[in-house]
Write an enzyme that holds these catalytic residues in place. Structure first.
Site, PDB file in Angstrom:
ATOM      1  CG  ASN A   6      -1.377   1.226   1.064  1.00  0.00           C
ATOM      2  OD1 ASN A   6      -1.975   1.706  -0.169  1.00  0.00           O
ATOM      3  ND2 ASN A   6      -2.757   0.572   1.950  1.00  0.00           N
ATOM      4  NE  ARG A  87      -4.871   3.322  -1.927  1.00  0.00           N
ATOM      5  CZ  ARG A  87      -4.445   4.090  -1.030  1.00  0.00           C
ATOM      6  NH1 ARG A  87      -3.081   4.594  -0.460  1.00  0.00           N
ATOM      7  NH2 ARG A  87      -5.766   5.176  -1.118  1.00  0.00           N
ATOM      8  CG  HIS A 174     -10.249   6.875   1.109  1.00  0.00           C
ATOM      9  ND1 HIS A 174     -11.017   8.093   1.170  1.00  0.00           N
ATOM     10  CD2 HIS A 174      -8.820   6.809   0.928  1.00  0.00           C
ATOM     11  CE1 HIS A 174      -9.695   8.683   1.970  1.00  0.00           C
ATOM     12  NE2 HIS A 174      -8.877   8.030   1.608  1.00  0.00           N
ATOM     13  NE  ARG A 234      -4.953  14.379  -0.840  1.00  0.00           N
ATOM     14  CZ  ARG A 234      -5.145  12.887  -0.545  1.00  0.00           C
ATOM     15  NH1 ARG A 234      -6.236  13.019  -0.446  1.00  0.00           N
ATOM     16  NH2 ARG A 234      -3.897  12.575   0.321  1.00  0.00           N
ATOM     17  CD  GLU A 373      -6.068   1.898   2.469  1.00  0.00           C
ATOM     18  OE1 GLU A 373      -7.348   2.112   1.679  1.00  0.00           O
ATOM     19  OE2 GLU A 373      -5.491   2.046   3.040  1.00  0.00           O
TER      20      GLU A 373
END
Length: 387
Positions: A6, A87, A174, A234, A373
């Site tokens: 990831n 990922r 996501h 962000r 994840e």
């Protein structure tokens, strides 16, 4: 064995799983602070719960990946790895995990400008593993795949259609995390998992998604991961006129990208920190820190309200991510005032970060579910290997 990778802009998370009917995690870890003089490899042996840390130099993703492979080759189980799952943040219209080929890699390189914060780094990881371990299968697991069920009414921007045909549309991100959460909800209650659900992934990157009938119908992030709610650094959604104004002031595309991805969000508003923990510690004496927290919670409230309308009701609300899983005060502030919509928290359960934090008389069930994840990536890879 299956290795899950990831990769982020300044980190690489990894985990090793023994494949089979149910996946068994053997160890996991993370290389953090890539590109600084504080790079470090942290790892945890799942069997005996031993935690260790190694300092090293990693000027970029390429060097960090080589360090990781050097370390992995010294681990007892690495020789048995049959496939690596990666990922991949942006997959455009790819709807499911797939074997990485030269054609796919070239396609990812062509669209890397859509996500300059993630895709170039992820491509580097794939290439380093390919050079060092060419016999290993590598499988791309796309963050955008979960959102490919979003209908045109939610994914189409109000600009000329030729841009939509070129790929300018809402993709959402996501998705691997959201896929894991839906899987966990299905394990608990299939009927509930097919209901009206809002998922709130709140971390340094943050987004909200709405699902109905087990499928995503809308999400806050758009064409890139910079859209949606305010995040650590962000901006989230921004009036297009701001970009025009800054261009008139002489700002170029690279500087604008740096502004909205690295200088904005909680950091930009507070002028203090991008870390929610730090902001909460200083909110009483620092009005800008308090404002950053208020804006974060306010925007999440707006999306929950909007998606409740889009879903025509709400059955389940799920909090995940570093903030979503570990900040009871944020969950409490987000849910405050939603009693009219059937959301009632049990503050005692909320403060203990329990699985179910809604009160018994709440019409909406509210969960805190730690995401994983790497496990979801390994699940995707395992399914491909079995086929």
């Amino acid at each position: 064995m299956i290795l899950a990778i990831n990769g982020g802009s300044s980190s690489i998370k990894f985990a090793l799983f023994k494949a089979g009917n149910s996946l068994e995690q053997l160890f996991n870890g993370e290389i953090e602070n890539i590109g600084t003089n504080k790079a470090k490899l942290n790892f945890n042996n799942t069997v005996d719960q031993q935690k260790n840390s190694i300092d090293f130099e990693a000027a970029d993703q390429d060097q960090a990946a080589n360090h990781l492979i050097d370390w992995l080759e010294k681990q007892a189980h690495f020789a048995s790895v049959k496939a690596i799952g990666h990922r991949i943040v942006h997959g455009m219209k790819h709807t499911k995990p797939e074997l990485i080929s030269d054609d796919l890699l070239n396609e990812l390189k062509k669209i890397s400008a859509f996500d300059p914060e993630h895709l170039p780094q992820e491509i580097k990881l794939i290439e380093v593993f390919s050079r060092r371990r060419p016999a290993l299968k590598q499988i791309a697991c796309f963050d955008t795949a979960f959102h490919t069920t979003i209908p045109p009414v939610a994914k189409t921007f109000a600009i000329p259609k030729k841009y939509y045909n070129e790929g300018v549309q809402r993709y959402g991100f996501h998705g691997i995390s959201y896929s894991y959460l839906m899987q966990e909800l299905r394990k608990q209650n299939e009927t509930e998992a097919n209901g009206k659900i809002i998922l709130a992934h709140l971390g340094s990157g943050a987004s909200i998604a709405a699902a109905k009938g087990g499928k995503c119908i809308d999400t806050s992030m758009g064409f890139t991961p910079a859209g949606g709610i305010v995040m650590s650094t962000r901006s989230g959604d921004l009036d297009p006129g701001v970009a025009w104004y800054l261009m008139q002031q002489g700002m170029d595309a690279e500087a604008f990208n740096n502004l909205i991805n690295h200088q904005s969000g909680l950091l930009g508003i507070s002028g203090l920190s991008a870390d929610m923990k730090v902001l909460l510690q200083h909110e009483k004496e620092n009005k800008d820190a308090a404002l950053a927290i208020d804006i974060f919670c306010y925007q999440i409230k707006k999306y929950i309200g909007a998606y409740t309308a889009a879903l025509r009701g709400l059955d389940t609300l799920v909090f995940i991510g570093g903030i979503g899983e570990n900040a009871p005060v944020i969950r409490s502030r987000v849910c405050a005032g939603f009693e009219y919509g059937g959301i009632r928290l049990n503050e005692d359960k909320n403060n203990k970060n329990e699985w179910l934090i809604s009160d018994n008389d709440s019409n909406v069930k509210v969960y805190v579910i730690p995401t994983n994840e790497e496990l979801m990536i390994a699940n995707f890879v395992n399914n491909i290997l079995e086929k």
